[in-house]
Design an enzyme around this catalytic site. Sequence first.
Site, PDB file in Angstrom:
ATOM      1  N   LYS A  16      -2.409 -10.786  -6.114  1.00  0.00           N
ATOM      2  CA  LYS A  16      -1.915  -9.760  -7.044  1.00  0.00           C
ATOM      3  C   LYS A  16      -1.597 -10.492  -8.432  1.00  0.00           C
ATOM      4  O   LYS A  16      -1.502 -11.872  -8.418  1.00  0.00           O
ATOM      5  CB  LYS A  16      -0.708  -9.174  -6.372  1.00  0.00           C
ATOM      6  CG  LYS A  16       0.303  -9.893  -6.195  1.00  0.00           C
ATOM      7  CD  LYS A  16       1.404 -10.382  -7.137  1.00  0.00           C
ATOM      8  CE  LYS A  16       2.632 -11.588  -6.478  1.00  0.00           C
ATOM      9  NZ  LYS A  16       3.219 -12.154  -7.706  1.00  0.00           N
ATOM     10  N   ASP A  48       7.420 -10.024  -1.125  1.00  0.00           N
ATOM     11  CA  ASP A  48       6.137  -9.523  -1.804  1.00  0.00           C
ATOM     12  C   ASP A  48       5.130  -9.048  -0.591  1.00  0.00           C
ATOM     13  O   ASP A  48       4.193  -8.151  -1.145  1.00  0.00           O
ATOM     14  CB  ASP A  48       5.433 -10.829  -2.549  1.00  0.00           C
ATOM     15  CG  ASP A  48       6.179 -11.060  -3.639  1.00  0.00           C
ATOM     16  OD1 ASP A  48       7.240 -10.512  -3.964  1.00  0.00           O
ATOM     17  OD2 ASP A  48       5.673 -12.277  -4.239  1.00  0.00           O
TER      18      ASP A  48
END
Length: 400
Positions: A93, A220
Site C-alpha cells: 500500500k 496496518d
Amino acid sequence: MASTHLLHGSILSISFNPTKRSDFPTFGIYGFNKKFNLGKNPSFKTMSCLNQSSGGRRQIEIVYDPEERLNKLADKVDKEAGLSRLTLFSPCKVNVFLRVTGKREDGYHDLASLFHVISLGDKIKFSLSPSKSKDSLSTNVPGVPLDDRNLIIKALKLYRKKTGSDKYFWIHLDKKVPTGAGLGGGSSNAATALWAANQFSGGIATEKELQEWSGEIGSDIPFFFSRGAAFCTGRGEVVKDIPPPIPMDTPMVLIKPPEACSTAQVYKRLRLDQTSKLDPLSLLEKMSSEGISQDACINDLESPAFEVLPSLRRLKQRIIAASRGQYDAVFMSGSGSTIVGIGSPDPPQFLYDDEAYKDVFLSEATFITREENQWYLEPTSSTTGSVAEFSRPLSDGITH
C-alpha cells in the site's frame, strides 16, 4: 504428448456414420483385443483427414494426453480431500496522505490517512502440513525472519486461537516488496495469511471478523481487508471503505534507498506542534473532487523521518527538481523510506546516472482494488505495468 498415425483400411477396423458425431470415437485396432471408446476417454483425442499420398485413404491420428489425465485425477483428489494448496498475491500500500492528529494515553498516535493498495506485491504459497504443532516458512531473500517474529506465522497462530482450527502450513514467501519501506509489506503478508487460513477452513470466519482480529497483531493489517481504498483513523486500525478517489490507471514510481527507517525512531522524533493543521477530511474531499496534487499529499512523518535519515530529504528534493513537472505529487509513504512519484511510471534519469543511487529499489505501480469475497489478484504487466520493469530489483541485502 504421444501420438499414433493409422491409415484407414489397412490397420483400423472402423465403423462410423460421419454425420453422427457420437459414433466416430468408437473403433477397434487390429492386434489389440480392447476397443477404445474415445468419447469416454477424454485423454484420447482423434483427428481425421484425407492423405493424398496414400491413394486418398483417410488418415486417423490418435493423440494421448497424459498430462490432461493427471490434472483431472489431481482435481478429483483435491475435490474429495478439500483444499490442500493455495497461492495468493500479497500487495502493498501507499499512504497518499497521512496526518498525525494526536497522541493517545496508550502511547500510540492517532492517525488520519488515505490508504490505497497498489499493484506491487509478494506472492505467497500455502500448503497443508502434516505437522500438528508447527508452521514452516521459507522465502527467496535472506534477512527475513522465519520464526514467530514473522507476521505470517503470527497471523496463522492468531487464526487457530480464534477459530480452534488444527491446520498447520508450509509457506513459501516470494518477496518483492522491500521491508522498512513504509509500504506495509509485512502487514499485507499477515492479512493474506489470515485469508488463506480461512479458505483452508471453508470460510468459517467473516471478512469483518478477520479484519477485527488482525488489529491484535498490527495496526496496518486491518486495512487490507478493505476493498483497496480506505480512510483509516485510530492507530490505523479503524478502516472506512471509500470509493477510489484517484483514477485507477494513475501511474506511479516507487523509489526506495537501501536504508530503512525505523518506525519507532521516526515517532520518537515527531513533534505534534510542527505537524500540518489541515483537516484530513478536507484533504480527502479535495483529492476526490480535484484530483491528486502536491499540496494534498501531506505526510506528517516526513520531517521526523528526514531527521532519522537525512539522505532521504535530499533524495526527495532531487526527485522534485529533476522531474520538471513530470509528477503530480512526490511524497514519502508511511514512516519511510519509500518516496512515491505520482503521475508517471518513469524514474528520474539521475537515479541511473549517479553511482550513489545504484542500489536504490525502483518499481512502477498503479492502484488496485478487490471484489467482495475475493482476495487481491495480481495484475498482469500488459494491463497495469505492475511488475517492476527496471534494473533495480529487491536487494539480497534486505534489511529490517
